[in-house]
Design a protein around this motif. Structure first.
Motif, PDB file in Angstrom:
ATOM      1  N   ARG A 135       0.832  -1.215   0.000  1.00  0.00           N
ATOM      2  CA  ARG A 135       0.000   0.000   0.000  1.00  0.00           C
ATOM      3  C   ARG A 135       0.861   1.258   0.000  1.00  0.00           C
ATOM      4  NH1 ARG A 135      -3.260  -2.183   5.142  1.00  0.00           N
ATOM      5  NH2 ARG A 135      -4.662  -3.611   4.074  1.00  0.00           N
ATOM      6  N   LEU A 136       1.924   1.251   0.808  1.00  0.00           N
ATOM      7  CA  LEU A 136       2.699   2.478   1.022  1.00  0.00           C
ATOM      8  C   LEU A 136       3.806   2.681   0.000  1.00  0.00           C
ATOM      9  CD1 LEU A 136       2.852   2.381   4.926  1.00  0.00           C
ATOM     10  CD2 LEU A 136       1.638   4.071   3.549  1.00  0.00           C
ATOM     11  N   ALA A 137       4.275   1.579  -0.600  1.00  0.00           N
ATOM     12  CA  ALA A 137       5.430   1.676  -1.506  1.00  0.00           C
ATOM     13  C   ALA A 137       5.302   2.768  -2.584  1.00  0.00           C
ATOM     14  CB  ALA A 137       5.707   0.318  -2.152  1.00  0.00           C
ATOM     15  N   PRO A 138       4.128   2.942  -3.201  1.00  0.00           N
ATOM     16  CA  PRO A 138       4.059   3.955  -4.267  1.00  0.00           C
ATOM     17  C   PRO A 138       4.448   5.361  -3.790  1.00  0.00           C
ATOM     18  CG  PRO A 138       2.074   2.607  -4.264  1.00  0.00           C
ATOM     19  CD  PRO A 138       2.851   2.233  -3.041  1.00  0.00           C
ATOM     20  N   TYR A 139       4.294   5.603  -2.469  1.00  0.00           N
ATOM     21  CA  TYR A 139       4.549   6.957  -1.974  1.00  0.00           C
ATOM     22  C   TYR A 139       6.046   7.226  -1.747  1.00  0.00           C
ATOM     23  CZ  TYR A 139      -0.405   6.808  -1.883  1.00  0.00           C
ATOM     24  OH  TYR A 139      -1.704   6.675  -2.304  1.00  0.00           O
ATOM     25  N   ALA A 140       6.857   6.171  -1.870  1.00  0.00           N
ATOM     26  CA  ALA A 140       8.315   6.371  -1.808  1.00  0.00           C
ATOM     27  C   ALA A 140       8.769   7.158  -3.037  1.00  0.00           C
ATOM     28  CB  ALA A 140       9.034   5.034  -1.731  1.00  0.00           C
ATOM     29  N   SER A 141       7.935   7.193  -4.083  1.00  0.00           N
ATOM     30  CA  SER A 141       8.317   7.904  -5.303  1.00  0.00           C
ATOM     31  C   SER A 141       8.307   9.419  -5.107  1.00  0.00           C
ATOM     32  CB  SER A 141       7.392   7.508  -6.453  1.00  0.00           C
ATOM     33  OG  SER A 141       6.083   7.976  -6.191  1.00  0.00           O
ATOM     34  N   MET A 142       7.892   9.879  -3.924  1.00  0.00           N
ATOM     35  CA  MET A 142       7.968  11.318  -3.643  1.00  0.00           C
ATOM     36  C   MET A 142       9.413  11.766  -3.480  1.00  0.00           C
ATOM     37  SD  MET A 142       4.905  12.369  -1.083  1.00  0.00           S
ATOM     38  CE  MET A 142       4.719  10.935  -0.053  1.00  0.00           C
ATOM     39  N   VAL A 143      10.296  10.805  -3.206  1.00  0.00           N
ATOM     40  CA  VAL A 143      11.700  11.144  -2.946  1.00  0.00           C
ATOM     41  C   VAL A 143      12.484  11.219  -4.253  1.00  0.00           C
ATOM     42  CG1 VAL A 143      13.771  10.458  -1.687  1.00  0.00           C
ATOM     43  CG2 VAL A 143      11.527   9.951  -0.732  1.00  0.00           C
ATOM     44  N   GLU A 144      13.274  12.279  -4.394  1.00  0.00           N
ATOM     45  CA  GLU A 144      14.118  12.439  -5.587  1.00  0.00           C
ATOM     46  C   GLU A 144      15.218  11.382  -5.629  1.00  0.00           C
ATOM     47  OE1 GLU A 144      14.211  14.635  -8.288  1.00  0.00           O
ATOM     48  OE2 GLU A 144      12.134  14.902  -7.599  1.00  0.00           O
ATOM     49  N   PRO A 145      15.423  10.747  -6.782  1.00  0.00           N
ATOM     50  CA  PRO A 145      16.539   9.786  -6.881  1.00  0.00           C
ATOM     51  C   PRO A 145      17.893  10.497  -6.754  1.00  0.00           C
ATOM     52  CG  PRO A 145      15.010   9.557  -8.731  1.00  0.00           C
ATOM     53  CD  PRO A 145      14.644  10.834  -8.013  1.00  0.00           C
ATOM     54  N   LEU A 146      18.891   9.751  -6.336  1.00  0.00           N
ATOM     55  CA  LEU A 146      20.266  10.273  -6.240  1.00  0.00           C
ATOM     56  C   LEU A 146      21.173   9.325  -7.012  1.00  0.00           C
ATOM     57  CD1 LEU A 146      20.626  10.997  -2.413  1.00  0.00           C
ATOM     58  CD2 LEU A 146      20.653  12.704  -4.234  1.00  0.00           C
TER      59      LEU A 146
END
Lengths: 254, 215
Positions: free
Chosen positions: A55-66
């Motif tokens: 459920r929560l995994a999609p919201y990790a995409s709020m973080v900018e990749p490095l």
């Protein structure tokens, strides 16, 4: 896998809340460790965790990749090159490959693993120093004496200790409660630096001190590796570990 | 506000590797359904295929580093955790079960929980009896009720959107400070200037209402 002990009395809702807080990250260190200990034995908790992760995994995409530095992959590559995936299912397919190469390599990688040493808990160090003093103050025994603290490979928690009063007599002492999943068993292994492969010291019952005499083996030496692996009931079918390492450590002379 | 790093003793243990470059010759990037692709790559890892791990790294390394860095707030430490995460992904790939969740989620969980374990070990949270804390804090939470807006740009990302929408913005912020920033209860309380007991209760109730909304 149907064995839902020891905390199955927890209601489905409480279990789901615990899983939610675990995935969210709000549990403290002790509670996190407790959940991670329970996960292998409790399918209901595991499923609740997987549900929250999804459920929560999609919201990790709020973080900018490095972009990682190039050296990072090289480091990973080196670390994994030396160790086979520890799957029971792939053990057979690896046998041929493993026998062609020097078998000591993956052990070397473990020894060098950062995770293994990064956080070996204060408790284990305190215990180790205590034991060292105890042994050093005991004048009855002659010759070199050794001690090994066996820690988890990933979480750097001390789980067992090997105390050697002489180079032949060792005692495996549990430091922490360990739950063996149904149908599995702990197997104890050792390997000195110049041996071609590990030797089984037999099956071990969790949470019980075990005394052993190393009659058929060379005397215990500095840096000798000891580990406990989780094998199918009856122990490893091969002359080497096939299950994942639970605890690992090296002999230190006192 | 937070000083999360392992200190000099930890730093000494980091292996330096200035020489090696990234070799992408074996990488196989495909553009199929990404969720299934990750699962297949994990299965290949379990079968001993190093190239599959490299492909996963190429696909997700940067996103994983972003997620982990956000939690640990220390670049060298974040890179160490990514190293450990990929070693774990390699050695534990056989435990991945495509029936239960996607490969991508599994990979992110491995890295995120390593990061969370690290920051939680560094900072043991002071245990406060929840009920007492709530009682003590009740008055304060009643008086502080300014209009709060969303801190996170969360919409349009997942199936949970509909349920998240039903929460008050400040409670959503709590969830995302935990999930994305890796904040503990007390760090969230400090950040939002809310009592600890209130934050704990909010998170608990938010999770309950999300579950009810989904069922």
């Amino acid at each position: 896998m149907t064995d839902d002990a020891p905390n199955s009395s927890m209601s489905a809702e409480t279990l789901d809340e615990l899983a939610g807080e675990y995935v969210l990250g709000t549990l403290d260190a002790t509670a996190r460790r407790d959940v991670e200990r329970r996960l292998p034995q409790e399918p209901a908790l595991r499923e609740a965790v997987v549900r929250w992760e999804s459920r929560l995994a999609p919201y990790a995409s709020m973080v900018e990749p490095l972009t990682p530095p190039p050296a990072l992959w090289s480091r990973i590559e080196r670390s994994v090159a030396e160790r086979p995936a520890d799957a029971e299912t792939t053990a057979a397919s690896h046998t041929a490959k493993m026998s062609d190469s020097p078998r000591g390599s993956s052990w070397g990688a473990l020894w060098q693993s950062l995770t293994l040493w990064r956080g070996v808990s204060l408790a284990s160090i305190v215990t180790a120093i205590g034991l060292a003093l105890l042994l050093a103050l005991n004048p009855a025994e002659r010759g070199p004496r050794y001690m090994v603290v066996l820690s988890t490979p990933q979480h750097t928690q001390a789980g067992w200790m090997v105390q050697a009063g002489s180079q032949r007599d060792i005692e495996l002492i549990p430091l922490d409660d360990f739950q063996v999943p149904a149908g599995k068993t702990l197997e104890f292994w050792t390997k000195a630096d110049d041996w071609s492969g590990p030797v089984s010291l037999g099956l071990v019952e969790a949470n019980r001190t075990r005394r052993l005499t190393l009659d058929d083996l060379p005397p215990l030496e500095e840096n000798q590796l000891f580990e406990l692996t989780l094998e199918n009931a009856g122990g490893s079918p091969l002359d080497r570990p096939t299950g994942p390492i639970q605890f690992i450590g090296r002999a230190v002379s006192l | 506000m937070r000083a999360r790093h392992g200190g000099p003793a930890f730093r000494r243990l980091i292996l330096e590797d200035p020489a090696c470059g990234f070799d992408a010759r074996d990488a196989r990037v495909t553009h199929n359904n990404p969720n299934e692709e990750h699962g297949r790559l994990l299965e290949a890892c379990a079968a001993g295929d190093h190239g599959a791990l490299q492909t996963l790294y190429r696909l997700e390394g940067a996103r994983l580093l972003g997620v982990v860095q956000r939690i640990v707030q220390d670049r060298a430490l974040a890179e160490d955790i990514i190293h450990d995460a990929f070693v774990n992904i390699w050695t534990k790939a056989h435990t991945f079960d495509a029936e239960r969740g996607s490969g991508k989620t599994w990979i992110f969980s491995v890295a995120r929980h390593l990061a969370l374990n690290h920051v939680r070990r560094q900072y043991r949270e002071v245990t406060v009896d929840d009920t007492t804390a709530e009682q003590l804090d009740a008055e304060r939470s009643l008086t502080a009720s300014a209009e709060i807006e969303d801190t996170f740009d969360w919409q349009g990302r997942g199936d949970l959107d509909r349920c998240l929408k039903a929460l008050e913005p400040e409670r959503r912020n709590c969830l995302f400070h935990a999930y994305v920033d890796g904040y503990s209860h007390s760090e969230i309380a400090e950040r939002l200037d809310r009592p600890l007991g209130t934050v704990k209760a909010w998170i608990k109730r938010s999770l309950q209402s999300l579950r009810e909304c989904l069922s």
